[in-house]
Design a protein around this motif. Structure first.
Motif, PDB file in Angstrom:
ATOM      1  N   ARG A 151       0.856  -1.193   0.000  1.00 47.68           N
ATOM      2  CA  ARG A 151       0.000   0.000   0.000  1.00 47.68           C
ATOM      3  C   ARG A 151       0.885   1.233   0.000  1.00 47.68           C
ATOM      4  O   ARG A 151       1.995   1.216   0.522  1.00 47.68           O
ATOM      5  CB  ARG A 151      -0.954   0.014   1.190  1.00 47.68           C
ATOM      6  CG  ARG A 151      -0.303  -0.179   2.552  1.00 47.68           C
ATOM      7  CD  ARG A 151      -1.348  -0.299   3.640  1.00 47.68           C
ATOM      8  NE  ARG A 151      -0.734  -0.585   4.930  1.00 47.68           N
ATOM      9  CZ  ARG A 151      -1.060   0.038   6.052  1.00 47.68           C
ATOM     10  NH1 ARG A 151      -1.987   0.973   6.044  1.00 47.68           N
ATOM     11  NH2 ARG A 151      -0.475  -0.279   7.189  1.00 47.68           N
ATOM     12  N   GLU A 152       0.345   2.267  -0.579  1.00 49.06           N
ATOM     13  CA  GLU A 152       1.093   3.511  -0.698  1.00 49.06           C
ATOM     14  C   GLU A 152       0.113   4.667  -0.656  1.00 49.06           C
ATOM     15  O   GLU A 152      -0.929   4.647  -1.314  1.00 49.06           O
ATOM     16  CB  GLU A 152       1.879   3.512  -2.012  1.00 49.06           C
ATOM     17  CG  GLU A 152       2.805   4.696  -2.175  1.00 49.06           C
ATOM     18  CD  GLU A 152       3.659   4.586  -3.422  1.00 49.06           C
ATOM     19  OE1 GLU A 152       4.584   5.412  -3.580  1.00 49.06           O
ATOM     20  OE2 GLU A 152       3.397   3.674  -4.241  1.00 49.06           O
ATOM     21  N   ARG A 153       0.439   5.633   0.155  1.00 47.75           N
ATOM     22  CA  ARG A 153      -0.340   6.856   0.206  1.00 47.75           C
ATOM     23  C   ARG A 153       0.618   8.010   0.448  1.00 47.75           C
ATOM     24  O   ARG A 153       1.816   7.792   0.627  1.00 47.75           O
ATOM     25  CB  ARG A 153      -1.407   6.788   1.305  1.00 47.75           C
ATOM     26  CG  ARG A 153      -0.866   6.616   2.713  1.00 47.75           C
ATOM     27  CD  ARG A 153      -1.990   6.693   3.740  1.00 47.75           C
ATOM     28  NE  ARG A 153      -1.486   6.675   5.106  1.00 47.75           N
ATOM     29  CZ  ARG A 153      -1.361   5.598   5.838  1.00 47.75           C
ATOM     30  NH1 ARG A 153      -1.706   4.417   5.330  1.00 47.75           N
ATOM     31  NH2 ARG A 153      -0.890   5.664   7.069  1.00 47.75           N
ATOM     32  N   ASP A 154       0.124   9.207   0.453  1.00 51.48           N
ATOM     33  CA  ASP A 154       0.977  10.366   0.619  1.00 51.48           C
ATOM     34  C   ASP A 154       1.742  10.270   1.938  1.00 51.48           C
ATOM     35  O   ASP A 154       1.127  10.239   3.009  1.00 51.48           O
ATOM     36  CB  ASP A 154       0.129  11.647   0.589  1.00 51.48           C
ATOM     37  CG  ASP A 154       1.011  12.886   0.611  1.00 51.48           C
ATOM     38  OD1 ASP A 154       2.099  12.830   0.007  1.00 51.48           O
ATOM     39  OD2 ASP A 154       0.620  13.881   1.249  1.00 51.48           O
ATOM     40  N   LEU A 157       4.662   4.362   2.732  1.00 51.73           N
ATOM     41  CA  LEU A 157       4.699   3.205   1.842  1.00 51.73           C
ATOM     42  C   LEU A 157       4.993   1.967   2.660  1.00 51.73           C
ATOM     43  O   LEU A 157       5.832   1.989   3.564  1.00 51.73           O
ATOM     44  CB  LEU A 157       5.772   3.390   0.764  1.00 51.73           C
ATOM     45  CG  LEU A 157       5.906   2.249  -0.265  1.00 51.73           C
ATOM     46  CD1 LEU A 157       6.254   2.810  -1.641  1.00 51.73           C
ATOM     47  CD2 LEU A 157       6.971   1.237   0.162  1.00 51.73           C
ATOM     48  N   GLU A 158       4.296   0.877   2.322  1.00 49.26           N
ATOM     49  CA  GLU A 158       4.544  -0.418   2.974  1.00 49.26           C
ATOM     50  C   GLU A 158       4.776  -1.461   1.886  1.00 49.26           C
ATOM     51  O   GLU A 158       4.025  -1.531   0.905  1.00 49.26           O
ATOM     52  CB  GLU A 158       3.370  -0.821   3.851  1.00 49.26           C
ATOM     53  CG  GLU A 158       3.627  -2.105   4.635  1.00 49.26           C
ATOM     54  CD  GLU A 158       2.470  -2.452   5.568  1.00 49.26           C
ATOM     55  OE1 GLU A 158       2.715  -2.713   6.749  1.00 49.26           O
ATOM     56  OE2 GLU A 158       1.313  -2.440   5.076  1.00 49.26           O
ATOM     57  N   SER A 171       8.347  -0.422   6.043  1.00 50.91           N
ATOM     58  CA  SER A 171       7.505   0.767   6.067  1.00 50.91           C
ATOM     59  C   SER A 171       8.395   1.994   6.163  1.00 50.91           C
ATOM     60  O   SER A 171       9.444   1.967   6.816  1.00 50.91           O
ATOM     61  CB  SER A 171       6.528   0.728   7.247  1.00 50.91           C
ATOM     62  OG  SER A 171       7.207   0.762   8.487  1.00 50.91           O
ATOM     63  N   ASN A 173       8.402   6.674   5.363  1.00 50.76           N
ATOM     64  CA  ASN A 173       7.769   7.893   4.869  1.00 50.76           C
ATOM     65  C   ASN A 173       8.598   8.548   3.770  1.00 50.76           C
ATOM     66  O   ASN A 173       8.340   9.681   3.376  1.00 50.76           O
ATOM     67  CB  ASN A 173       7.528   8.886   6.010  1.00 50.76           C
ATOM     68  CG  ASN A 173       8.835   9.396   6.618  1.00 50.76           C
ATOM     69  OD1 ASN A 173       9.889   8.798   6.446  1.00 50.76           O
ATOM     70  ND2 ASN A 173       8.756  10.500   7.350  1.00 50.76           N
ATOM     71  N   HIS A 175      10.367   8.828  -0.125  1.00 46.89           N
ATOM     72  CA  HIS A 175      10.008   8.575  -1.515  1.00 46.89           C
ATOM     73  C   HIS A 175      10.980   7.531  -2.063  1.00 46.89           C
ATOM     74  O   HIS A 175      12.187   7.755  -2.122  1.00 46.89           O
ATOM     75  CB  HIS A 175      10.097   9.867  -2.325  1.00 46.89           C
ATOM     76  CG  HIS A 175       9.294  10.996  -1.767  1.00 46.89           C
ATOM     77  ND1 HIS A 175       7.922  10.934  -1.613  1.00 46.89           N
ATOM     78  CD2 HIS A 175       9.671  12.221  -1.307  1.00 46.89           C
ATOM     79  CE1 HIS A 175       7.481  12.062  -1.092  1.00 46.89           C
ATOM     80  NE2 HIS A 175       8.530  12.862  -0.882  1.00 46.89           N
ATOM     81  N   THR A 211       3.842   6.153  10.918  1.00 49.62           N
ATOM     82  CA  THR A 211       4.169   7.572  11.026  1.00 49.62           C
ATOM     83  C   THR A 211       5.452   7.734  11.826  1.00 49.62           C
ATOM     84  O   THR A 211       5.911   6.807  12.513  1.00 49.62           O
ATOM     85  CB  THR A 211       3.055   8.355  11.736  1.00 49.62           C
ATOM     86  OG1 THR A 211       2.947   7.880  13.093  1.00 49.62           O
ATOM     87  CG2 THR A 211       1.716   8.181  11.030  1.00 49.62           C
TER      88      THR A 211
END
Length: 637
Positions: A151-154, A157-158, A171, A173, A175, A211
């Motif tokens: 999964r990836e969101r702003d 990323l995992e 995991s 944060n 890019h 996070t």
């Protein structure tokens, strides 16, 4: 295309052994990092598992797990936290300053670990964090670790990957950019002051932090767990308290949740200098539970006030089906048979191009000191009113059968004609095992077996005095008028065999340690074991040890035992001078390599239990010595 380890040219790119940092959670999960902050060796979740990456062993492939500034390869400083295993690295460049914290989640008081996290925080200005991640799995690096994005969101990323039978979860944060087969990862993130980049790899089903705050919570829980453990210890309140606490934390970091302990934090690093001895025959897998090494660890931590370590050790002993019938020299951390697992050697893959080993060929050998350590623990438990008389008797009878017999395999003493001969120090420890047994039965109110085992111990002491003492010095073995530093360990552990409050015993111990501390170039009845600012275990040209005739390097723990023995004899100034040589051999993180050459290069395994044990025991004994001297002075006044 992967180069064959046996055909590739040596690159000599392995980091210096004594510069390697070790981080751990005290649950059997640990990692080694070089001075640049790259993970050079990292064992997967199960303590019996294989490395997920091991660039330390000079492999023909590249591995990486590094978090750094984009335009910098080396931090300006690094340190280990005072009360945990967190590695803190400071980074600076033209635009800012950042601090990275690397840790393995968990602590000795926790029930779960399973996550390796790194957190880089910009403290001043602006910086760009960079991640390099390339992992291979297996002792020969035979399996590339390929990642699949889950999964990836702003800002998150995992990804998931398989390594052997384990599943890894990544995991971050940052890019990320994956290469075409998803085995090599680059990551970047621009940071302003107060902002952080993180990356975490987990296993055994542990959830991934999503996070920065999650990682900070994980770090705080781990460090608070280590601090809670440290607060239980009874550390002398003197100028050496920080040194003792740091050594205790590093020693406890070799522990496993099962109640077992690694002998050191690495496997297969040569005791030989491979530039002089390319085959590096003196190299062993220390990621095992050696009854001797781990037994001393348990005793040292128990004396410091670790209330949990002794009961946990008893339960581990009880889990070994063969301990009461035929104890092994070493076990896998979960209790498995090392000998059955076997020893595997890969040429050309080891540190600086030497051999790489996993498993250990000494697993089924006869080393007759092994019973004294569990019997010491059973004795300590009996003082609390806790008994296991069946296990005590089973171990004791094995010791009885070893009385007067030579060891076999490696590290045994051989006469020049290659005949095996009973080791003096081993027989001292067999005798101490019998004294420990007598103490257990006496505490249980069973005087008849106590008297029997005590008498057998006295007979062994008489044998040592009659056969292994020459000119008032304990020599290696009957008919071998040479020195062996293992006598110092025997004196330290065998306190009933040689009681320093008795004049005759005291004189014998004093003469032996002074002979050992004599420089090897000084003409004397016995060639001394001091070489420069350290000591060898013995001179290999004087008797065979079943391994090699090549002279060994200087053993840090032997120098520590020289200092400890002198201290117990009341030779405070001389003992302090010798101990300073041990302290001077530390790296910038306060950690030691197992050995060093005369010019100071580190050899052997890193973060070895023996060294921490001697440092802790020395300064605890020193505080007691000073307190007793002050008490005598006050009483006299």
């Amino acid at each position: 295309m992967q180069t064959s380890p046996s055909k590739r040219p040596r690159s000599w790119r392995s980091p210096a052994i004594d510069e390697v940092a070790v981080i751990s959670n005290g649950l059997g999960e640990l990692a080694l990092l070089d001075r640049k902050g790259n993970v050079t060796s990292w064992n997967l979740p199960d303590a019996d598992g294989v490395p997920v990456c091991h660039e330390l062993y000079d492999a023909p492939w590249e591995t990486a797990f590094r978090l750094r500034l984009d335009d910098r390869k080396t931090p300006v400083g690094r340190r280990l936290e005072d009360t945990s295993h967190t590695l803190v690295s400071t980074w600076t460049n033209a635009t800012g300053k950042a601090c990275e914290r690397a840790f393995i989640a968990g602590s000795p008081l926790a029930s779960a670990g399973g996550r390796f996290a790194r957190l880089l925080t910009c403290e001043q200005g602006t910086v760009r964090a960079r991640l390099d991640l390339r992992l291979r799995h297996g002792h020969r690096g035979e399996e590339k670790v390929r990642w699949t994005v889950l999964r990836e969101r702003d800002g998150f990323l995992e990804a998931k990957a398989a390594a052997g039978s384990s599943t890894l979860l990544l995991s971050t944060n940052m890019h990320l950019r994956f290469d075409e087969d998803a085995t090599s990862i680059r990551g970047e993130l621009a940071l302003d002051a107060g902002c952080s980049a993180f990356v975490c790899i987990g296993w055994n089903g542990h959830t991934s932090p999503a996070t920065v705050e999650d990682v900070e919570d994980l770090l705080r829980e781990s460090e608070e767990g280590w601090l809670a453990w440290a607060r239980e210890l009874r550390i002398p309140d003197d100028g050496n308290a920080a040194l003792v606490l740091g050594s205790a934390i590093r020693l406890r970091g070799l522990g496993h949740r099962a109640g077992s302990f690694y002998a050191a934090a690495s496997r297969g690093l040569p005791e030989d200098d491979p530039r002089e001895h390319p085959r590096a025959v003196r190299t062993w897998d220390y990621l095992c539970d050696w009854l001797r090494d781990s037994g001393l660890t348990v005793s040292t931590l128990h004396r410091l006030g670790d209330a949990a370590v002794l009961p946990a050790r008893l339960e581990w002993y009880r889990s070994l089906p063969d301990l009461g019938r035929k104890a092994k020299v070493m076990y896998r951390m979960s209790g498995g048979d090392v000998a059955r697992f076997g020893e595997h050697i890969v040429d050309g893959l080891g540190h600086r191009g030497s051999v790489y080993r996993f498993g250990n060929g000494a697993g089924d050998q006869e080393q007759h000191d092994r019973w004294v350590y569990p019997l010491e623990h059973l004795r300590l438990l009996s003082e609390r009113g806790r008994f296991d008389l069946g296990l005590t008797e089973g171990l004791a009878e094995q010791a009885v059968r070893a009385a007067g017999k030579p060891c076999s395999g490696i590290w045994e003493v051989r006469r020049p004609e290659d005949d095996l001969v009973a080791y003096a120090s081993t027989q001292i420890l067999v005798g101490q095992a019998l004294f420990n047994t007598a103490a257990v039965f006496a505490a249980a109110g069973l005087e008849e077996p106590a008297r029997r085992y005590r008498g057998l111990g006295e007979r062994l002491k008489a044998w040592v005095l009659d056969n292994c003492v020459l000119d008032g010095v304990v020599v290696a073995a009957p008919g071998l008028p040479v020195l062996d530093a293992s006598a110092l360990l025997a004196f330290h552990v065998g306190k009933d065999m040689f009681n320093l409050r008795k004049e005759g015993d005291r004189d014998l111990v004093r003469a032996t340690v002074l002979a050992i501390d004599t420089p090897h170039t000084v003409p004397s009845r016995f060639q001394g074991l001091r070489v420069g600012k350290g000591h060898v275990r013995y001179h290999t040209h004087q008797f065979g040890d079943g391994v090699s005739q090549a002279e060994e390097a200087l053993f840090t723990s032997v120098t520590g035992l020289v200092a400890l023995t002198m201290l117990r004899l009341g030779m405070l100034d001389r003992a302090d001078a010798v101990m300073r040589e041990v302290l001077d051999a530390r790296n910038d993180l306060g950690m030691w390599s197992e050995e060093r050459t005369e010019d100071g290069r580190g050899l052997g395994n890193v973060s070895q239990a023996y060294v921490y044990q001697t440092v802790i025991d020395y300064f605890v004994n020193r505080a007691e010595f000073i307190a007793a001297a002050e008490h005598r002075s006050e009483t006299a006044a």
